[in-house]
Design an enzyme around this catalytic site. Structure first.
Site, PDB file in Angstrom:
ATOM      1  N   GLU A 221      33.252  53.313  73.060  1.00 34.38           N
ATOM      2  CA  GLU A 221      32.711  54.639  73.365  1.00 34.38           C
ATOM      3  C   GLU A 221      33.077  55.669  72.305  1.00 34.38           C
ATOM      4  OE1 GLU A 221      32.413  58.692  75.029  1.00 34.38           O
ATOM      5  OE2 GLU A 221      34.175  57.671  74.216  1.00 34.38           O
ATOM      6  N   GLU A 222      34.299  55.622  71.795  1.00 32.69           N
ATOM      7  CA  GLU A 222      34.755  56.657  70.865  1.00 32.69           C
ATOM      8  C   GLU A 222      33.977  56.654  69.548  1.00 32.69           C
ATOM      9  OE1 GLU A 222      36.464  59.123  71.450  1.00 32.69           O
ATOM     10  OE2 GLU A 222      37.814  58.705  73.110  1.00 32.69           O
ATOM     11  N   ASP A 242      34.383  59.880  82.735  1.00 38.92           N
ATOM     12  CA  ASP A 242      35.125  60.152  81.510  1.00 38.92           C
ATOM     13  C   ASP A 242      36.109  61.277  81.771  1.00 38.92           C
ATOM     14  OD1 ASP A 242      35.826  60.608  78.729  1.00 38.92           O
ATOM     15  OD2 ASP A 242      34.040  59.485  78.204  1.00 38.92           O
TER      16      ASP A 242
END
Length: 346
Positions: A221-222, A242
């Site tokens: 995701e990052e 999140d």
């Protein structure tokens, strides 16, 4: 509902203290899998290493998917310097000043582990004076000082450290008496712990779900493509769990579940947001609605990849995101409560 704070803290502490910068998530995924084994909960894995838990509901055609990501910010070795230090390149988007003075671990390709500290190239005011204060905190001006007796590039090579090795920041996880949680990587490990506990709660209490519900634990995701692929095909609603981002001129709170109306990828689905808000209102869950201009999520990645889904974004309020972060158990419980209550609604 009767949630066990001690079990939630156990999950959070375990997850937060296992290093997992983007691209180096095998160890934490092994931990997630082991906990699922202990719960006797089946799962599948994707080619990219994501873990998906599916809990069957009455309607298998209209599925819901909750996601959270285990990958964190970190760095990689960019070069071995002549003074025996390491130059680094960031993994993920953070301010370099937020890791200045941070202890770290270097994980080599052949499994060796070394410790060190991230410093500027002018770390002492006694030597560099005003230059030390005014030095721009950019990757080029930062280095890892190894906890080894090294003074040359050859010394470092002899240790087996090489370009591309991962640099993992120490989490420094602390649970305070007043139920604050301080740690690096609460983004998004707080929500991974929330989803893991939600799986435990739903399965152990034999809660019947109206819709088949998936829990998607992603690992990229990052860097923008965590949930871009392999979402269960009958997913109609995709909710990224999140974080909210309290701060200057924001509406978010460290004590609430935060519901995102819009981030850098655009507005989230209005009808889905209304349903999430209504669930909070009906169940007295403390919530805040907010907008994050410099934010993206697994839901953003899924939409960008072309998935035909209704997307939402929720999470506990996390102060000082992408730095040394803080949240409160109230926000964790509120987010957990929303995930479970929403899962049980038509």
């Amino acid at each position: 509902m009767n949630y066990s704070k001690e079990k939630i803290k156990y999950y959070l502490n375990s997850i937060l203290t296992i290093p997992s910068p983007t691209g180096y998530t095998n160890k934490i995924m092994d931990y997630i899998k082991e906990e699922l084994h202990l719960l006797s909960v089946p799962y599948t894995t994707t080619n990219k290493g994501a873990v998906i838990v599916t809990i069957k509901g009455k309607d298998d055609n209209y599925q819901r998917t909750f996601s959270a990501h285990v990958d964190t910010l970190g760095a990689m070795v960019k070069g071995l310097k002549s003074n025996g230090a390491l130059s680094i390149v960031p993994v993920g988007g953070f301010m370099m000043n937020s890791v200045e003075g941070e202890n770290c671990t270097i994980e080599t390709l052949d499994g060796k582990t070394y410790t060190g500290t991230i410093q500027t190239i002018k770390p002492s005011v006694h030597i560099s004076g005003q230059d030390a204060r005014e030095l721009k905190r950019t990757p080029e001006n930062m280095e890892v000082v190894l906890d080894e007796k090294v003074s040359s590039k050859d010394d470092v090579e002899a240790l087996g450290i090489n370009v591309g090795d991962f640099v993992c920041f120490d989490a420094r996880t602390t649970f305070t008496e007043k139920e604050f949680i301080k740690s690096r990587h609460l983004d998004d490990k707080a929500s991974v712990g929330i989803l893991l506990y939600a799986i435990k709660y739903i399965t152990e209490n034999n809660i019947e779900l109206p819709h088949t519900t998936n829990f998607f634990i992603s690992s990229y995701e990052e860097v923008g493509h965590g949930a871009a692929a392999a979402i269960p095909e009958n997913t109609k609603e995709f909710i990224s769990v999140d974080m909210g981002a309290p701060g200057l001129d924001q509406n978010s709170s460290e004590y609430s579940v935060c519901i995102c109306a819009k981030d850098s990828s655009g507005p989230y689905d209005l009808d889905l947001r209304k349903k999430l808000v209504d669930t909070c209102k009906e169940n007295n869950i403390d919530y805040k609605i907010d907008i994050y201009p410099f934010y993206g999520s697994d839901a953003s990645a899924a939409l960008g990849a072309g998935w035909d889904i209704r997307a939402g974004l929720i999470g506990p309020g996390v102060f000082a995101s992408h730095a040394y972060e803080r949240t409160h158990m109230d926000a964790v419980i509120a987010t957990l409560d929303l995930v479970i209550k929403y899962s049980t609604e038509e």
